[in-house]
Design an enzyme around this catalytic site. Structure first.
Site, PDB file in Angstrom:
ATOM      1  N   LYS A 280       0.823  -1.215   0.000  1.00  0.00           N
ATOM      2  CA  LYS A 280       0.000   0.000   0.000  1.00  0.00           C
ATOM      3  C   LYS A 280       0.859   1.268   0.000  1.00  0.00           C
ATOM      4  O   LYS A 280       0.406   2.338  -0.405  1.00  0.00           O
ATOM      5  CB  LYS A 280      -0.925   0.008   1.213  1.00  0.00           C
ATOM      6  CG  LYS A 280      -1.733  -1.267   1.441  1.00  0.00           C
ATOM      7  CD  LYS A 280      -2.776  -1.481   0.387  1.00  0.00           C
ATOM      8  CE  LYS A 280      -3.522  -2.790   0.571  1.00  0.00           C
ATOM      9  NZ  LYS A 280      -4.475  -2.800   1.665  1.00  0.00           N
ATOM     10  N   ASP A 281       2.100   1.157   0.460  1.00  0.00           N
ATOM     11  CA  ASP A 281       2.977   2.333   0.509  1.00  0.00           C
ATOM     12  C   ASP A 281       3.228   2.910  -0.876  1.00  0.00           C
ATOM     13  O   ASP A 281       3.442   4.121  -1.021  1.00  0.00           O
ATOM     14  CB  ASP A 281       4.321   1.974   1.149  1.00  0.00           C
ATOM     15  CG  ASP A 281       4.235   1.818   2.660  1.00  0.00           C
ATOM     16  OD1 ASP A 281       3.471   2.567   3.291  1.00  0.00           O
ATOM     17  OD2 ASP A 281       4.941   0.947   3.207  1.00  0.00           O
TER      18      ASP A 281
END
Length: 466
Positions: free
Chosen positions: A112-113
């Site tokens: 998700k980063d």
């Protein structure tokens, strides 16, 4: 670049408005009116580019003139400079023509980063330009929350409210969210499951009157187009590292909400040679049941060792259905309304068209643990449970051994010590140095009932200018 709704009734918007809007006003999800397409020659010319420069080449057509090219390029360099590996998304070989793409080298140790570190910077840029304040409301099954908080906590123009299912995320996942303390950060533990949290977010976006007209909601979940856009890049990066575009690639993607694998589908449509996409799921297998048998039917959500995929209502699947139905928004709206009442199928020729690219598999907890143990014993390489599901599904569904199979490594194993322990291994995954004191940090979160009105009242009372 204009964006249209998958349900066909909302007005088309530009990039800035799509970034801030989340759900379309008709309840649909925004997608580009048309996709950029790159020739093999152009893709080939990208070999050797840094990750941030490759990201610029892939994403700039989606942003177009909303952000000047130099500003966007600088934003991307800043985004990916915080990752802990020079390659940003390194590849690790497991076996002959079998690879893991490590997407957990960012600050919160999950894929998700890649999107949320960028999303925070995009929001800051656009909101500063507009002199506007927004309330971020998001739901997380474990990883989105911490990545969203990390990506957006320094934003001057946002308040962040993240909903997670109470006692249904791992302790590391919870602490990554609840130990980031700030006046604009609010974690809400909902006494329900992820689908309940996601439903509340969608209902709140549909009717924002609880905010009194003083601000608006902004989305960090993968319903936000910018999330999908950023995830397309690493498909190109992995392919180029292994001989693409002069050879095709296959990808196995652990997925619950369908966003990460939809990005792979878009990469193929944009010109990247991809021969196969494997949907890898756990016991919450609605996507597998559809892709293997053309039956979309919600079952009771189950708690598993891979909690980030404990999802039954797969939001981004709507974006694929939109394409499968010839971008007919009315047909998609009708199908999803029927799906809320019982099982649905699509026309056989549409389903068979999807099967030309997609395969799927559902992997239970025991097989997940067996895979973690097997890969470690073979390679001394430790998988988290989600990536283990991806590896197992890849091996079960692989069509052609001559084509590289790349499993997306979606999270660091240290986030899921219970699954590692249950696999029977004596090894304990260690958190990286910047998180070494995670279990000593102060936590702050609020437990609320599974009630959208109560959650909305909490947000209305606690955002900065309430």
């Amino acid at each position: 670049m204009r964006y249209i709704s998958t349900r066909g009734e909302a007005p088309a918007l530009g990039f800035e408005d799509v970034l801030l809007t989340g759900l379309a006003s008709d309840g649909g999800l925004y997608v580009p009116e048309s996709l950029p397409h790159f020739s093999l020659e152009e893709i080939r010319s990208w070999r050797g580019l840094s990750y941030s420069e490759l990201a610029f080449r892939v994403m700039h057509p989606f942003v177009d003139d909303a952000i000047p090219a130099d500003d966007f390029r600088a934003m991307l360099e800043e985004t990916y400079d915080v990752f802990a590996h020079q390659a940003v998304a390194p590849l690790v070989q497991l076996d002959t023509n079998e690879w893991v793409l490590e997407l957990f080298r960012g600050p919160t140790l999950a894929f998700k980063d890649f999107a949320l570190q960028l999303l925070g910077r995009l929001l800051d840029y656009v909101l500063e330009k507009r002199k506007q304040h927004v309330v971020i409301m998001g739901a997380t099954s474990g990883d989105t929350g911490s990545a969203a908080i990390e990506g957006c906590r320094r934003c001057e123009h946002v308040d962040i409210f993240i909903l997670h299912p109470y006692q249904r995320v791992s302790e590391v996942q919870r602490r990554q969210m609840t130990t980031v303390l700030g006046d604009n950060i609010h974690n809400i533990a909902v006494k329900g499951n992820f689908d309940d949290c996601q439903r509340m977010v969608k209902e709140s976006f549909g009717d924002q009157s609880f905010l009194g007209g003083k601000t608006q909601l902004a989305a960090v979940n993968s319903i936000n187009w910018a999330r999908i856009m950023a995830q397309i890049v690493y498909y190109f990066q992995a392919s180029l590292a292994l001989g693409g575009p002069d050879r095709s690639m296959a990808f196995s993607v652990p997925t619950g909400n369908f966003g990460d694998i939809f990005a792979g589908y878009l990469a193929k449509k944009m010109g990247l040679p991809i021969s196969q996409l494997v949907i890898a799921t756990n016991r919450n297998d609605i996507l597998h049941r559809f892709m293997s048998g053309n039956r979309y039917e919600q079952h009771k959500l189950e708690h598993t060792l891979s909690p980030s995929m404990d999802i039954m209502v797969s939001s981004n699947f709507e974006r694929l259905l939109f394409d499968l139905h010839g971008r007919d928004g009315a047909a998609v709206k009708s199908l999803l309304e029927n799906a809320s009442k019982g099982p649905v199928s699509i026309e056989d020729y549409r389903w068979r068209h999807a099967r030309k690219l997609f395969d799927s598999d559902a992997v239970d907890d025991k097989t997940t643990c067996d895979t973690i143990r097997e890969i470690y014993e073979q390679n001394e390489y430790l998988l988290d449970p989600h990536t283990a599901i991806g590896v197992r599904a890849a091996r079960n569904c692989r069509r052609d051994n001559a084509i590289p199979m790349i499993t997306l490594g979606t999270a660091h194993p240290a986030k899921f010590p219970d699954a590692i322990a249950e696999s029977g291994l004596s090894v304990e995954p260690q958190l990286p140095p910047h998180m070494a004191d995670l279990f000593e940090r102060e936590e702050r979160y609020t437990v609320l009932d599974n009630d959208v009105q109560g959650v909305q009242d909490f947000i209305a009372r606690h955002w900065k200018n309430a």
